[in-house]
Design a protein around this motif. Structure first.
Motif, PDB file in Angstrom:
ATOM      1  N   PRO A   1       0.817  -1.219   0.000  1.00 46.35           N
ATOM      2  CA  PRO A   1       0.000   0.000   0.000  1.00 46.35           C
ATOM      3  C   PRO A   1       0.853   1.273   0.000  1.00 46.35           C
TER       4      PRO A   1
ATOM      5  N   ALA B   1      -9.516  -3.172   2.529  1.00 47.13           N
ATOM      6  CA  ALA B   1      -9.922  -2.302   1.412  1.00 47.13           C
ATOM      7  C   ALA B   1     -11.290  -1.650   1.653  1.00 47.13           C
TER       8      ALA B   1
ATOM      9  N   GLN C   1     -10.886   2.007   3.079  1.00 48.62           N
ATOM     10  CA  GLN C   1      -9.904   2.954   2.530  1.00 48.62           C
ATOM     11  C   GLN C   1     -10.591   4.091   1.767  1.00 48.62           C
TER      12      GLN C   1
ATOM     13  N   GLY D   1      -6.958   1.817  -1.844  1.00 51.06           N
ATOM     14  CA  GLY D   1      -8.026   0.814  -1.975  1.00 51.06           C
ATOM     15  C   GLY D   1      -7.664  -0.219  -3.028  1.00 51.06           C
TER      16      GLY D   1
ATOM     17  N   TYR E   1      -4.830  -2.645  -1.747  1.00 53.73           N
ATOM     18  CA  TYR E   1      -5.285  -3.766  -0.918  1.00 53.73           C
ATOM     19  C   TYR E   1      -6.057  -4.778  -1.754  1.00 53.73           C
ATOM     20  N   SER E   2      -6.713  -4.284  -2.811  1.00 51.87           N
ATOM     21  CA  SER E   2      -7.415  -5.182  -3.716  1.00 51.87           C
ATOM     22  C   SER E   2      -6.407  -6.095  -4.425  1.00 51.87           C
TER      23      SER E   2
ATOM     24  N   THR F   1     -15.022  -8.293  -1.982  1.00 47.67           N
ATOM     25  CA  THR F   1     -14.400  -7.638  -3.140  1.00 47.67           C
ATOM     26  C   THR F   1     -15.446  -6.848  -3.921  1.00 47.67           C
TER      27      THR F   1
ATOM     28  N   TYR G   1     -16.423  -3.618  -1.890  1.00 52.28           N
ATOM     29  CA  TYR G   1     -15.518  -2.463  -1.823  1.00 52.28           C
ATOM     30  C   TYR G   1     -15.226  -1.892  -3.203  1.00 52.28           C
TER      31      TYR G   1
END
Length: 694
Positions: free
Chosen positions: A254, A312, A315, A321, A324-325, A445, A448
């Protein structure tokens, strides 16, 4: 000699072409800095053309591999002493040819995009030189025929990431981030080096297949304990843990967002993080025979996938974001490798490379548009709380970002659906527990990613809201303390590309609304949208061309058998369940961030522990700060104390004693013979008396 053989004989040109670009421009920057910096367009065209040539070469090699050309290896002796020989060279097989295509296509599009994104940056030419070197290092890694050569290019990739993450080195966060990436990767690379040495000690080879065969043989005949073999393999796996940002060495990824956006796209899609999964694939002959290691790989991947997705959710920085994805998606790939779904993991590596590169370049386009409104403050330009409604100002960016979002969420028929579904199907067969973690992660997933899409592109534009802006500035000052002086905001250090008109450093209000990015930035987005939609179709379960091409080296793939094994009801159940959880995630995101039927703040207030756990990244960074950063500083202070008090003390004492005795003795040296006779007489008398006493 036919053209095919010629193609393979010159395959080494694929990594060498970008290397030539980096060497020529880099030499120019070192020797004739001002002149080279003025040749901005010429340098860019030169480097992009060489990468384009490497890309064409890669496609030709890939096509001949698809046509059934046998794998080709060219070796030469690099060093030898007695029986000890080290060979270097290059190998082109199915896996290498696929990776060459992925790396060159993404690198080529990122380089075109860079022209628009970095157009006003003083370091434009330097950035191109670094990008070219980075691409070359990764391409060299991909065609390496043995583990030793992989390690050489592995370190080169790490060095280039250090240079690129810290590209704006005048900014403290960027300087800290590149150090963090470098140090974290050193930890993993040290494990990798120990593993390589251990495997060489045991098997006497750096070749992947030979290592696998000999290690299995040694364990079977009992000359090597299975636990020792497992330790060596896990040590090698530490390398991919750091490079592919798996827990617990994920903390650098990150922070790597401090680099310019094009490099974020390249690190996250095709180079640095792909290197880790690629090495696991190359080491498959060693790993697959050791069940303990396969379990370690699978569980590490599953935990990382869930952890990345859970962080995520909260964020607000659009690039963090996405970072982290990436961590979460890499977890899926590593988990697939661990449960033995070799081709599924590599299929997801390929589909993810295209849609994640597009998402990152899309976020860069958004930041570029936002800087026109909020000025050159990376904190404000990247915060989704200041965005909203950008679809009507930036339609192409919005559509491509939506395609990428649907692909990563696993919505059919987009690319991510086929690869993610194949991973989940294979995982379910191996371990329902791991499948449950992967399935839950798929829902998070979808949530976010649509939170990100709605916050950025839908609703009202919030960029001119002074209330939100001042809140963000205040929070930023509190968080960073005094490190955020005016120097950190110096536009010379940031991309000076918000506006094409001349502007005053103090004038943050260039425009009242964002604008679509230039063609050089929009074209790569559209180009990447095509594989993000279509590339998944080569790996559908009813006609899996991808698996037929990339099956593990230890298996023989039979297409007819695979077609018979396909069970439509099982596929419908697995695919249906993964699409269902993704749909739930999307619906929750719609209710929270589009229709505003649910208030996310109210939910956060009800579960403060979980909310803070996600917001503070599971406190891993804080723990590392206390244990390693502050701990090593305390240790250094204590060592310094010992050095000053004891080591220096002993040295100083020796000097002091010498000085005092010298000072005292000099009075005995006066050059008078009778005085010396008196001393001798006194000494003899003393000895007589002593002998009399004893």
């Amino acid at each position: 000699m036919d053209s095919m053989e010629l193609l393979y004989q010159y395959a080494w040109l694929v990594p060498v072409l970008p290397l030539i670009g980096a060497a020529v421009v880099g030499t120019g920057l070192v020797s004739y800095s001002q002149a080279t910096n003025k040749l901005r367009q010429a340098s860019a065209i030169f480097i992009v053309s060489l990468t384009g040539m490497a890309m064409v070469f890669s496609f030709l090699i890939f096509w001949s591999q698809v046509q059934g050309h046998p794998a080709y290896t060219q070796m030469f002796e690099w060093a030898s002493a007695g029986d000890f020989r080290i060979e270097m060279g290059y190998t082109v097989d199915h896996l290498a040819s696929l990776m060459l295509v992925i790396v060159t296509t993404v690198a080529f599009l990122v380089m075109i995009y860079t022209d628009g994104y970095m157009s006003h940056d003083p370091g434009y030419v330097r950035f191109y030189a670094y990008l070219s070197l980075f691409s070359s290092s990764m391409l060299g890694l991909v065609i390496s025929p043995n583990l030793l050569q992989v390690y050489v290019f592995w370190e080169l990739v790490g060095m280039c990431s250090y240079l690129l993450i810290g590209f704006w080195y005048n900014r403290k966060p960027a300087a800290d981030a590149c150090q963090k990436a470098f140090v974290t990767n050193r930890v993993g690379d040290f494990g990798l080096l120990l593993g390589i040495l251990g495997l060489f000690w045991a098997t006497g080879s750096f070749e992947f297949d030979i290592m696998g065969e000999r290690l299995t043989e040694l364990v079977n005949v009992g000359s090597l304990a299975p636990s020792i073999a497992a330790i060596f393999a896990v040590l090698v796996f530490l390398g991919p843990v750091a490079k592919s940002a798996q827990f617990p060495l994920h903390v650098w990824l990150p922070d790597a967002m401090e680099g310019p956006t094009p490099i974020s796209a390249l690190i996250h899609a095709a180079t640095m993080v792909a290197a880790g999964v690629f090495l696991v694939a190359r080491m498959y002959p060693v790993f697959e025979e050791i069940p303990t290691v396969m379990n370690v790989i699978a569980y590490t991947g599953a935990f990382t996938a869930f952890m990345g997705a859970s962080i995520a959710i909260t964020q607000n920085d659009i690039k963090k974001g996405l970072a982290y994805s990436t961590m979460s998606q890499l977890g899926y790939m590593v988990m697939a490798m661990g449960v033995g779904a070799y081709s599924a993991g590599l299929f997801h590596l390929m589909t993810h490379a295209y849609f994640k590169a597009m998402l990152f370049l899309g976020s860069g386009s958004v930041i570029h548009g936002m800087e026109a409104v909020v000025g050159h403050d990376p904190v404000l330009a990247q915060d989704m709380r200041l965005m909203g409604g950008l679809r009507k100002y930036m339609p192409v960016t919005a559509i491509t970002f939506l395609i990428g979002t649907l692909a990563i969420c696993g919505i059919p028929p987009f690319a991510g659906f086929w690869s993610k579904d194949e991973i989940l199907g294979a995982t379910f067969a191996a371990s329902p527990v791991l499948w449950a973690v992967g399935w839950l992660t798929a829902g998070i997933t979808a949530f976010y990613m649509f939170r990100m899409y709605f916050s950025t592109f839908e609703g009202e534009f919030r960029g001119n809201d002074e209330g939100i802006r001042s809140d963000l500035k205040r929070a930023q000052l509190q968080k960073m303390g005094l490190s955020l002086g005016p120097g950190a905001m110096n536009p010379q250090e940031l991309t000076l590309d918000a506006d094409d008109h001349g502007h005053d450093d103090h004038d943050h209000h260039h425009a009242h609304e964002p604008h679509e990015s230039p063609l050089s930035m929009v074209f790569p987005l559209v180009a990447l949208a095509v594989p993000s939609v279509l590339v998944g179709l080569v790996g559908t379960p009813f006609a899996n061309y991808f698996e037929a091409f990339i099956h593990p080296p230890s298996e023989v793939f039979d297409a007819a058998e695979a077609a018979e094994a396909f069970d439509l009801s099982e596929f419908a159940l697995m695919a249906g369940s993964s699409v269902a959880i993704a749909t739930v995630g999307i619906i929750v995101a719609v209710l929270m961030y589009r229709t505003k039927a649910i208030d996310p703040k109210a939910i956060a207030a009800k579960i403060p522990f979980l909310y803070n756990l996600s917001l503070n990244k599971w406190y891993v960074d804080d723990i590392y700060e206390v244990v390693f950063v502050q701990g090593s500083r305390k240790l250094a202070k204590q060592v310094l104390e010992i050095d000053i008090r004891i080591v220096d003390g002993l040295v100083n004492l020796a000097g002091f004693v010498t000085l005092i005795t010298g000072e005292g003795l000099k009075y005995l040296e006066n050059g008078r013979a009778q005085f010396y006779a008196l001393i001798v007489f006194g000494a003899v008398l003393g000895l007589v008396l002593l002998s009399g006493v004893t």
